[in-house]
Design a protein around this motif. Structure first.
Motif, PDB file in Angstrom:
ATOM      1  N   CYS A 290      42.648  42.025  49.059  1.00  0.00           N
ATOM      2  CA  CYS A 290      42.959  40.704  48.486  1.00  0.00           C
ATOM      3  C   CYS A 290      43.717  39.810  49.450  1.00  0.00           C
ATOM      4  O   CYS A 290      44.295  38.796  49.033  1.00  0.00           O
ATOM      5  CB  CYS A 290      43.782  40.875  47.211  1.00  0.00           C
ATOM      6  N   THR A 392      44.128  42.314  40.436  1.00  0.00           N
ATOM      7  CA  THR A 392      42.807  42.786  40.832  1.00  0.00           C
ATOM      8  C   THR A 392      42.441  43.976  39.959  1.00  0.00           C
ATOM      9  O   THR A 392      42.846  45.107  40.211  1.00  0.00           O
ATOM     10  CB  THR A 392      42.769  43.172  42.321  1.00  0.00           C
ATOM     11  N   THR A 397      39.903  40.071  35.378  1.00  0.00           N
ATOM     12  CA  THR A 397      38.618  39.385  35.484  1.00  0.00           C
ATOM     13  C   THR A 397      38.005  39.140  34.108  1.00  0.00           C
ATOM     14  O   THR A 397      37.324  38.126  33.896  1.00  0.00           O
ATOM     15  CB  THR A 397      37.658  40.216  36.345  1.00  0.00           C
ATOM     16  N   ARG A 411      30.796  36.378  39.032  1.00  0.00           N
ATOM     17  CA  ARG A 411      31.869  36.680  39.977  1.00  0.00           C
ATOM     18  C   ARG A 411      32.263  35.460  40.808  1.00  0.00           C
ATOM     19  O   ARG A 411      33.432  35.288  41.149  1.00  0.00           O
ATOM     20  CB  ARG A 411      31.423  37.821  40.908  1.00  0.00           C
ATOM     21  N   ARG A 412      31.295  34.603  41.142  1.00  0.00           N
ATOM     22  CA  ARG A 412      31.595  33.451  41.984  1.00  0.00           C
ATOM     23  C   ARG A 412      32.576  32.497  41.331  1.00  0.00           C
ATOM     24  O   ARG A 412      33.342  31.824  42.015  1.00  0.00           O
ATOM     25  CB  ARG A 412      30.301  32.720  42.323  1.00  0.00           C
ATOM     26  N   ASP A 415      36.320  35.017  40.835  1.00  0.00           N
ATOM     27  CA  ASP A 415      37.110  35.437  41.988  1.00  0.00           C
ATOM     28  C   ASP A 415      37.861  34.249  42.583  1.00  0.00           C
ATOM     29  O   ASP A 415      37.260  33.245  42.945  1.00  0.00           O
ATOM     30  CB  ASP A 415      36.188  36.060  43.026  1.00  0.00           C
ATOM     31  N   ALA A 475      41.524  38.190  41.136  1.00  0.00           N
ATOM     32  CA  ALA A 475      40.786  38.732  42.282  1.00  0.00           C
ATOM     33  C   ALA A 475      39.744  39.716  41.781  1.00  0.00           C
ATOM     34  O   ALA A 475      40.093  40.745  41.210  1.00  0.00           O
ATOM     35  CB  ALA A 475      41.743  39.410  43.260  1.00  0.00           C
ATOM     36  N   ASP A 476      38.483  39.369  41.980  1.00  0.00           N
ATOM     37  CA  ASP A 476      37.397  40.306  41.683  1.00  0.00           C
ATOM     38  C   ASP A 476      37.073  41.085  42.952  1.00  0.00           C
ATOM     39  O   ASP A 476      36.003  40.950  43.546  1.00  0.00           O
ATOM     40  CB  ASP A 476      36.160  39.569  41.162  1.00  0.00           C
ATOM     41  N   ARG A 477      37.997  41.868  43.376  1.00  0.00           N
ATOM     42  CA  ARG A 477      37.893  42.682  44.578  1.00  0.00           C
ATOM     43  C   ARG A 477      38.969  43.752  44.496  1.00  0.00           C
ATOM     44  O   ARG A 477      39.845  43.693  43.650  1.00  0.00           O
ATOM     45  CB  ARG A 477      38.050  41.828  45.835  1.00  0.00           C
ATOM     46  N   GLU A 481      36.739  46.502  49.111  1.00  0.00           N
ATOM     47  CA  GLU A 481      36.963  45.434  50.091  1.00  0.00           C
ATOM     48  C   GLU A 481      38.065  45.811  51.070  1.00  0.00           C
ATOM     49  O   GLU A 481      37.992  45.487  52.265  1.00  0.00           O
ATOM     50  CB  GLU A 481      37.305  44.140  49.384  1.00  0.00           C
TER      51      GLU A 481
END
Length: 524
Positions: A290, A392, A397, A411-412, A415, A475-477, A481
């Protein structure tokens, strides 16, 4: 009979002077003073064809002398404009001898209608000195089918992606995270410094930690679901040339008595060697994943990752000298032995009342009280600190998707989204007012998470009470990542030489050479 030497001499052409004069008599034409030539007879045509006098071919010299100079010049221009080697059009009779084409300023032929065409407002249409397509010489007209083929192939070449011969394709990296609730895979290649492009991805809810809190062991059904998902991941990895990969397992395999036995089975059936990471490494990877969501102006952040069997929290304080790796600025961290799966199994996830929700919140608050971390006053009182939270996990989310009222999860749009403190409180109250069926019917939750989302909201509420903040970033991560970022940074994937263009001359590198240009690495 008169002697030919003393009488009238016959004409050399065999015709009388009267006949010749009648044949070439010019009469005036009405309008604008132009003269019209009378149609010659067959006799005059024969005279012109047999004439041996100087002048144009097939034309008597007397006619050339009598004709005005401007028409002779016009005829010469028309003759000069005709391409070499091209014979004039065949005209039968005397018309061929007296043909006078109509020309424009450039000497090109154009018809009478073309000269007098007018537009809608009555103005003559000017051709700009360019002949029409039908009036151009045959040699200058290209057939359409001949030139269309090269143009089409050229377009196809431009559409194809260009790869420099001296620049090999970027290598592929793979990261797999087998958690308590999900099995996730990500395959990517580095692009700009600190960033990468996803090539392939996979995610499936396996619930590996199902029943772990009560028995302390991984159930047969949970292991079977996980092995089936890992077989799909193995197929994706074997289908590509992966330069480097890292496959990890977290809390469920770490806490279970048969965790090591399960990983041996995975290696035998799928060929994947998974490693069990400790909680400190898990917290560090979450921060690395992140790092790009922390603004340059921000000096302090509390980042949390609500998992299925554990929840990692890291306190980040950034000074004046910011490192290329945000994980180097972690000052305090903790891993709570509680997640959405374990908490929902202890308190029930399908039927949650406000009282049971508060009970879950207080249980997590008791765990946070044992964490010796800085208070929010210490983090937020610094001048220009810009303190905020970063979450995250599937919980935050999901809240973001419900807040945006998305018809399906995107997700676009989720995030990097900012949520205010009031918006988070409103979303939690909204979810708490829904029953299990309403939560399962929401497209951003679904039946797989309907019994887990409120347990995650309870963990989130405990964190917000410990570190109150006016804003939180979604944060979609997460760990995948972070794994990719760490591997690419260790390999120097963002510091590789790239071809550059140079100009010839003194002080410039020769054309075709490459110069190494180092990058700053993983910039947040």
């Amino acid at each position: 009979m008169k002697d030919p030497e003393h009488g009238a001499k016959p004409s050399e052409s065999g015709a009388s002077a009267a006949d010749r004069g009648e044949a070439h008599k010019l009469v005036p034409r009405g309008g604008k003073g132009k003269r019209r030539r009378r149609k010659p007879t067959g006799l005059s045509s024969a005279i012109a064809s047999r004439s041996g006098l100087p002048g144009e071919a097939g034309r008597p010299a007397a006619l050339n002398e009598a004709e005005p100079a401007r028409k002779r010049k016009r005829r010469r221009r028309s003759k000069a404009a005709r391409p070499q080697g091209q014979a004039p059009a065949a005209v039968s009779g005397a018309a061929a001898a007296h043909e006078t084409p109509i020309t424009d300023k450039k000497g090109q032929k154009r018809g009478k209608k073309a000269r007098h065409r007018r537009g809608l407002q009555g103005r003559p249409l000017a051709t700009g000195g360019k002949p029409l397509a039908a009036e151009r010489p045959a040699e200058t007209q290209r057939p359409r089918d001949v030139s269309a083929a090269p143009q089409q192939s050229r377009k196809d070449e431009l559409r194809a992606p260009y790869v420099a011969p001296s620049e090999p394709p970027a290598p592929l990296y793979a990261a797999l995270d087998l958690g308590t609730n999900n099995c996730r895979l990500l395959v990517a290649q580095p692009t700009r410094p600190g960033q990468f492009r996803v090539v392939d991805a996979f995610s499936r809810i396996v619930r590996l930690g199902e029943g772990l809190g009560a028995s302390g062991r991984l159930s047969d059904g949970a292991m079977e679901r996980s092995v089936e998902a890992l077989k799909i991941c193995a197929g994706k990895l074997n289908a590509r040339s992966i330069r480097r990969r890292r496959l990890i397992a977290t809390e469920a395999a770490r806490a279970a008595e048969n965790g090591e036995t399960f990983l041996q089975r995975v290696a035998e059936e799928t060929g994947l060697d998974l490693e069990i990471i400790d909680r400190e490494t898990e917290a560090r990877l979450a921060v690395s994943g992140c790092s790009s969501l922390v603004d340059r102006e921000t000096k302090s952040v509390v980042l949390f990752d609500i998992g299925g069997g554990s929840s990692e929290i890291a306190v980040i304080r950034i000074g004046d000298n910011r490192s290329s790796r945000l994980a180097n600025h972690i000052t305090h961290w903790t891993s709570l032995p509680v997640g959405v799966v374990t908490l929902s199994e202890r308190h029930g996830g399908e039927h949650v009342t406000p009282q049971s929700f508060e009970t879950m919140v207080r249980e997590v608050e008791g765990m946070l009280d044992r964490f010796d971390g800085p208070s929010v006053e210490t983090l937020d009182n610094a001048a220009g600190s810009g303190f905020h939270l970063i979450g995250t996990s599937g919980t935050v989310t999901t809240l973001a998707g419900v807040h945006l009222d998305l018809p399906r999860y995107d997700r676009r749009r989720v995030d990097g989204l900012w949520l205010s403190d009031d918006e988070v409180s409103a979303m939690q109250a909204r979810l708490l007012s829904w029953d299990f069926a309403a939560r399962a019917a929401n497209p951003c939750i679904g039946p797989d998470r309907a019994d887990l989302v409120l347990a995650g909201c309870a963990i989130l509420e405990a964190i917000r009470r410990r570190w109150p903040s006016t804003r939180m970033r979604v944060a979609d991560r997460g760990l995948r990542e972070g794994l990719l970022t760490e591997m690419m940074a260790d390999d120097g994937a963002w510091r590789r030489a790239r071809p550059r263009r140079y100009q010839r001359g003194p002080g410039h590198a020769p054309a075709g050479e490459e110069r190494q240009r180092p990058h700053e690495g993983n910039k947040a």
